[in-house]
Design an enzyme around this catalytic site. Structure first.
Site, PDB file in Angstrom:
ATOM      1  N   ASN A   9       0.839  -1.196   0.000  1.00 16.78           N
ATOM      2  CA  ASN A   9       0.000   0.000   0.000  1.00 16.78           C
ATOM      3  C   ASN A   9       0.875   1.247   0.000  1.00 16.78           C
ATOM      4  O   ASN A   9       0.373   2.347   0.164  1.00 16.78           O
ATOM      5  CB  ASN A   9      -0.918   0.011   1.230  1.00 16.78           C
ATOM      6  CG  ASN A   9      -2.068  -0.952   1.067  1.00 16.78           C
ATOM      7  OD1 ASN A   9      -2.751  -0.945   0.045  1.00 16.78           O
ATOM      8  ND2 ASN A   9      -2.287  -1.798   2.060  1.00 16.78           N
ATOM      9  N   PRO A  11       2.768   3.915  -1.832  1.00 19.58           N
ATOM     10  CA  PRO A  11       2.853   4.453  -3.192  1.00 19.58           C
ATOM     11  C   PRO A  11       4.289   4.723  -3.647  1.00 19.58           C
ATOM     12  O   PRO A  11       4.590   4.623  -4.837  1.00 19.58           O
ATOM     13  CB  PRO A  11       2.036   5.755  -3.126  1.00 19.58           C
ATOM     14  CG  PRO A  11       1.986   6.116  -1.682  1.00 19.58           C
ATOM     15  CD  PRO A  11       2.083   4.824  -0.914  1.00 19.58           C
ATOM     16  N   ASP A  69      10.286  -6.902   1.544  1.00 21.13           N
ATOM     17  CA  ASP A  69      10.569  -6.292   2.830  1.00 21.13           C
ATOM     18  C   ASP A  69      12.002  -5.802   2.759  1.00 21.13           C
ATOM     19  O   ASP A  69      12.862  -6.445   2.141  1.00 21.13           O
ATOM     20  CB  ASP A  69      10.371  -7.257   3.995  1.00 21.13           C
ATOM     21  CG  ASP A  69      10.228  -6.523   5.327  1.00 21.13           C
ATOM     22  OD1 ASP A  69       9.841  -5.337   5.324  1.00 21.13           O
ATOM     23  OD2 ASP A  69      10.500  -7.130   6.371  1.00 21.13           O
ATOM     24  N   PHE A 150      12.543   8.336   0.100  1.00 24.96           N
ATOM     25  CA  PHE A 150      11.664   8.137   1.247  1.00 24.96           C
ATOM     26  C   PHE A 150      12.390   7.289   2.275  1.00 24.96           C
ATOM     27  O   PHE A 150      13.469   6.768   2.023  1.00 24.96           O
ATOM     28  CB  PHE A 150      10.336   7.490   0.816  1.00 24.96           C
ATOM     29  CG  PHE A 150      10.474   6.141   0.161  1.00 24.96           C
ATOM     30  CD1 PHE A 150      10.285   4.977   0.892  1.00 24.96           C
ATOM     31  CD2 PHE A 150      10.780   6.028  -1.186  1.00 24.96           C
ATOM     32  CE1 PHE A 150      10.411   3.730   0.291  1.00 24.96           C
ATOM     33  CE2 PHE A 150      10.901   4.783  -1.798  1.00 24.96           C
ATOM     34  CZ  PHE A 150      10.714   3.630  -1.049  1.00 24.96           C
ATOM     35  N   GLY A 151      11.803   7.161   3.435  1.00 23.82           N
ATOM     36  CA  GLY A 151      12.396   6.337   4.485  1.00 23.82           C
ATOM     37  C   GLY A 151      13.751   6.866   4.927  1.00 23.82           C
ATOM     38  O   GLY A 151      13.905   8.040   5.248  1.00 23.82           O
ATOM     39  N   ASP A 153      16.389   7.171   3.098  1.00 23.13           N
ATOM     40  CA  ASP A 153      17.161   7.693   1.964  1.00 23.13           C
ATOM     41  C   ASP A 153      17.982   8.945   2.294  1.00 23.13           C
ATOM     42  O   ASP A 153      19.110   9.079   1.815  1.00 23.13           O
ATOM     43  CB  ASP A 153      16.251   7.980   0.764  1.00 23.13           C
ATOM     44  CG  ASP A 153      15.767   6.718   0.073  1.00 23.13           C
ATOM     45  OD1 ASP A 153      16.209   5.608   0.447  1.00 23.13           O
ATOM     46  OD2 ASP A 153      14.935   6.836  -0.852  1.00 23.13           O
ATOM     47  N   LYS A 173      19.290   6.514  -8.233  1.00 19.00           N
ATOM     48  CA  LYS A 173      18.969   5.586  -7.145  1.00 19.00           C
ATOM     49  C   LYS A 173      18.371   4.291  -7.695  1.00 19.00           C
ATOM     50  O   LYS A 173      18.729   3.192  -7.261  1.00 19.00           O
ATOM     51  CB  LYS A 173      17.992   6.234  -6.160  1.00 19.00           C
ATOM     52  CG  LYS A 173      17.598   5.289  -5.037  1.00 19.00           C
ATOM     53  CD  LYS A 173      16.447   5.817  -4.213  1.00 19.00           C
ATOM     54  CE  LYS A 173      15.953   4.731  -3.285  1.00 19.00           C
ATOM     55  NZ  LYS A 173      14.665   5.048  -2.688  1.00 19.00           N
ATOM     56  N   HIS A 178      19.383  -1.262  -3.435  1.00 22.50           N
ATOM     57  CA  HIS A 178      19.094  -2.619  -2.990  1.00 22.50           C
ATOM     58  C   HIS A 178      17.814  -3.135  -3.637  1.00 22.50           C
ATOM     59  O   HIS A 178      17.762  -4.276  -4.092  1.00 22.50           O
ATOM     60  CB  HIS A 178      18.955  -2.632  -1.466  1.00 22.50           C
ATOM     61  CG  HIS A 178      18.067  -1.528  -0.962  1.00 22.50           C
ATOM     62  ND1 HIS A 178      18.419  -0.192  -1.062  1.00 22.50           N
ATOM     63  CD2 HIS A 178      16.838  -1.550  -0.402  1.00 22.50           C
ATOM     64  CE1 HIS A 178      17.443   0.556  -0.573  1.00 22.50           C
ATOM     65  NE2 HIS A 178      16.466  -0.241  -0.167  1.00 22.50           N
ATOM     66  N   ARG A 179      16.792  -2.286  -3.689  1.00 22.08           N
ATOM     67  CA  ARG A 179      15.526  -2.695  -4.298  1.00 22.08           C
ATOM     68  C   ARG A 179      15.709  -2.904  -5.793  1.00 22.08           C
ATOM     69  O   ARG A 179      15.185  -3.861  -6.364  1.00 22.08           O
ATOM     70  CB  ARG A 179      14.436  -1.660  -4.008  1.00 22.08           C
ATOM     71  CG  ARG A 179      13.063  -2.122  -4.462  1.00 22.08           C
ATOM     72  CD  ARG A 179      11.922  -1.240  -3.958  1.00 22.08           C
ATOM     73  NE  ARG A 179      11.745  -1.461  -2.525  1.00 22.08           N
ATOM     74  CZ  ARG A 179      12.021  -0.562  -1.587  1.00 22.08           C
ATOM     75  NH1 ARG A 179      12.485   0.627  -1.916  1.00 22.08           N
ATOM     76  NH2 ARG A 179      11.829  -0.830  -0.317  1.00 22.08           N
TER      77      ARG A 179
END
Length: 194
Positions: A9, A11, A69, A150-151, A153, A173, A178-179
């Site tokens: 959820n 965005p 995750d 975000f987070g 970063d 980025k 990692h993502r």
């Protein structure tokens, strides 16, 4: 596989994944299938949490699904916040509070403050369960830097770079994160399965 549900959820994550996949796979978010539930992340590992979310959606909707995750693992904090990264400062989740708590915990730790970001993706399709992992080493800055992302970063500086994820811009980025590494493995798997 034409459509794939991404069990999130968030965005920011949804847009990041869509950008990385460059339209090669159609990604559908949870609210696009009418799922508004907050799926509990009660496992002790990143892989476990990703699998919990993917299994929840797959069982409920019967559709191919993946979930991720991510954890920030800081060497000086015995790999914390790790699996608890999203809720490091408690409930409800609050990225700014998480970053503040992290910087406070590291206030007396000298530089370089080594850390890594890890993302684990769990995919459930007609052929079973599949896992993909991306990891990037780096350091934690003394203060927030940049306004993008975000987070964590604004405080994570990837190895070999001088800018935080929040300073370097989405395009850069999304090539090195990692993502991005985990999603590239997912993309390659999906394209080979076609």
């Amino acid at each position: 596989m034409e459509k794939l549900i991404f069990a999130t959820n968030n965005p920011h994550k949804l847009n990041e994944i869509r950008h990385i996949l460059e339209g090669k796979v159609e990604i559908v978010g949870l609210d696009e299938i009418g799922c508004r539930e907050d799926i509990p992340e009660t496992a002790d590992t990143l892989q476990g949490n990703a699998l919990l979310k993917a299994e929840f959606v797959h069982k409920r909707y019967g559709l191919p699904c993946f979930a991720d995750d991510t954890g920030l693992e800081v060497e000086a904090l015995d790999r914390a916040p790790g699996v608890h990264s999203a809720r490091y400062a408690g409930e409800p989740t609050n990225a700014d509070a998480n970053v503040r708590k992290l910087l406070e915990a590291l206030s007396s730790v000298p530089h370089p403050r080594k850390a890594c970001f890890r993302t684990v993706i769990a995919l459930i399709d007609d052929h079973g369960k599949h896992f993909f992992e991306g990891k990037i080493e780096g350091t934690i800055a003394s203060e927030c830097r940049g306004s993008g992302g975000f987070g964590y970063d604004p405080v994570f500086i990837p190895e070999g770079h001088t800018l935080s994820f929040a300073e370097m811009g989405e395009e850069t980025k999304n090539q090195i994160s990692h993502r991005a590494l985990a999603v590239a493995q997912l993309r390659d798997f999906l394209l080979c399965a076609k």
